[in-house]
Design a protein around this motif. Structure first.
Motif, mmCIF file in Angstrom:
data_model
loop_
_atom_site.group_PDB
_atom_site.id
_atom_site.type_symbol
_atom_site.label_atom_id
_atom_site.label_comp_id
_atom_site.label_asym_id
_atom_site.label_seq_id
_atom_site.Cartn_x
_atom_site.Cartn_y
_atom_site.Cartn_z
ATOM 1 N N GLY A 124 -7.882 2.120 -4.396
ATOM 2 C CA GLY A 124 -8.105 0.742 -3.989
ATOM 3 C C GLY A 124 -7.590 0.407 -2.603
ATOM 4 O O GLY A 124 -7.648 -0.763 -2.196
ATOM 5 N N LYS A 125 -7.106 1.396 -1.855
ATOM 6 C CA LYS A 125 -6.530 1.157 -0.536
ATOM 7 C C LYS A 125 -7.397 1.788 0.546
ATOM 8 O O LYS A 125 -8.211 2.676 0.284
ATOM 9 C CB LYS A 125 -5.114 1.718 -0.454
ATOM 10 C CG LYS A 125 -4.171 1.195 -1.524
ATOM 11 C CD LYS A 125 -3.950 -0.312 -1.401
ATOM 12 C CE LYS A 125 -2.953 -0.816 -2.446
ATOM 13 N NZ LYS A 125 -2.775 -2.284 -2.369
ATOM 14 N N ALA A 126 -7.190 1.323 1.797
ATOM 15 C CA ALA A 126 -7.995 1.809 2.911
ATOM 16 C C ALA A 126 -7.161 2.465 4.006
ATOM 17 O O ALA A 126 -7.699 2.828 5.056
ATOM 18 C CB ALA A 126 -8.800 0.657 3.513
ATOM 19 N N VAL A 127 -5.865 2.643 3.769
ATOM 20 C CA VAL A 127 -5.000 3.281 4.765
ATOM 21 C C VAL A 127 -5.119 4.796 4.623
ATOM 22 O O VAL A 127 -4.996 5.338 3.516
ATOM 23 C CB VAL A 127 -3.534 2.835 4.586
ATOM 24 C CG1 VAL A 127 -2.626 3.554 5.592
ATOM 25 C CG2 VAL A 127 -3.413 1.319 4.750
ATOM 26 N N VAL A 128 -5.345 5.488 5.744
ATOM 27 C CA VAL A 128 -5.457 6.943 5.739
ATOM 28 C C VAL A 128 -4.128 7.550 5.295
ATOM 29 O O VAL A 128 -3.074 7.265 5.888
ATOM 30 C CB VAL A 128 -5.850 7.460 7.143
ATOM 31 C CG1 VAL A 128 -5.846 8.984 7.175
ATOM 32 C CG2 VAL A 128 -7.217 6.914 7.543
#
Length: 261
Positions: A124-128
């Motif tokens: 659910g996250k978009a941080v690499v």
């Protein structure tokens, strides 16, 4: 011969002479009319012949132009196939030993697919994630060194970073809402990936070329990966792909647009 008989013969022959002269004139007139009709017919035949020759000339020109366009299309397709094959071979040589370690694959269509979701992003996250960041730091500069080389740079239209998700969000979220939320998530993930690779110092000298071609494309669950039994492979569906699109499509489009004018 008596005088009365001579006079009688002269009177009987006079009407014959009077009828012969008009008949001769009539035949002459008919002959002139026939010649006039013949001349008009020949003129009409010549005009029709000219029209046919003009039509044949236009048809010949059209066929020649069509053949030239077909040869252009064949030439572009051949160059595209050769370029794609050469590029695939170079990418395979460069990354064949790294792909298993990165849990990635290279397809014949020049797609490099990173397909280990636990390595890429948190749920659910978009941080690499740090591991994916290290992979990108190793992969992307070498990748761009090949694509931006003199052999390929002018033939590359777009480098697409594509983000894909599974079809679910959570068990309580209906299908349409899950699709929209996954679309937002996939778009955010591809933007994060693009930002990370574009800001790598090692590719700074290619920044202008990259910003004209590098794009981020979130596709949600529109292109799921399936199991052999036809069911969705949720883990494989969650992936990031780097895809190359050449300018062959644009060149073919230009030819077709020119032909339509």
């Amino acid at each position: 011969m008596s005088l009365s008989k001579i006079l009688t013969d002269n009177r009987s022959s006079a009407p014959k002479e009077e009828h012969w002269i008009p008949l001769s004139d009539l035949m002459t007139g008919l002959m002139m009319m026939f010649m006039l009709v013949a001349v008009l017919f020949m003129v009409n035949v010549d005009a029709e012949k000219a029209k046919v020759e003009e039509s044949n000339s236009k048809l010949h020109d059209l066929m020649r132009e069509t053949e030239q366009q077909a040869n252009q299309v064949k030439g572009i397709a051949r160059l595209y196939d050769e370029m794609r094959e050469h590029l695939y071979m170079e990418l395979a040589r460069e990354f064949s030993s790294d792909l298993p370690r990165w849990k990635a694959v290279l397809d014949r269509d020049l797609t490099i697919r990173f397909q280990e979701p636990e390595v890429l992003f948190d749920v659910g996250k978009a941080v690499v994630k740090p591991q994916f960041a290290r992979i990108l730091g190793d992969f992307f500069p070498r990748y761009i060194q090949i694509l931006a080389s003199d052999k390929y740079r002018d033939g590359i239209e777009e480098i697409r970073i594509e983000g894909h998700t599974s079809s679910v969000w959570n068990t309580q979220t209906p299908g349409d809402i899950a699709y929209f939320r996954n679309m937002e998530l996939s778009q955010s993930r591809t933007r994060s990936t693009l930002e990370y690779v574009l800001l790598l110092p090692v590719v700074a000298d290619q920044k202008h070329w990259l910003t004209a071609r590098l794009t981020a494309n979130g596709l949600s669950s529109s292109r799921l990966r399936m199991n052999t039994d036809g069911t969705e492979n949720r883990e494989a569906s969650q992936r990031v792909e780097f895809r190359v699109r050449t300018n062959a499509e644009a060149r073919l489009r230009d030819i077709l647009e020119a032909a339509a004018q």
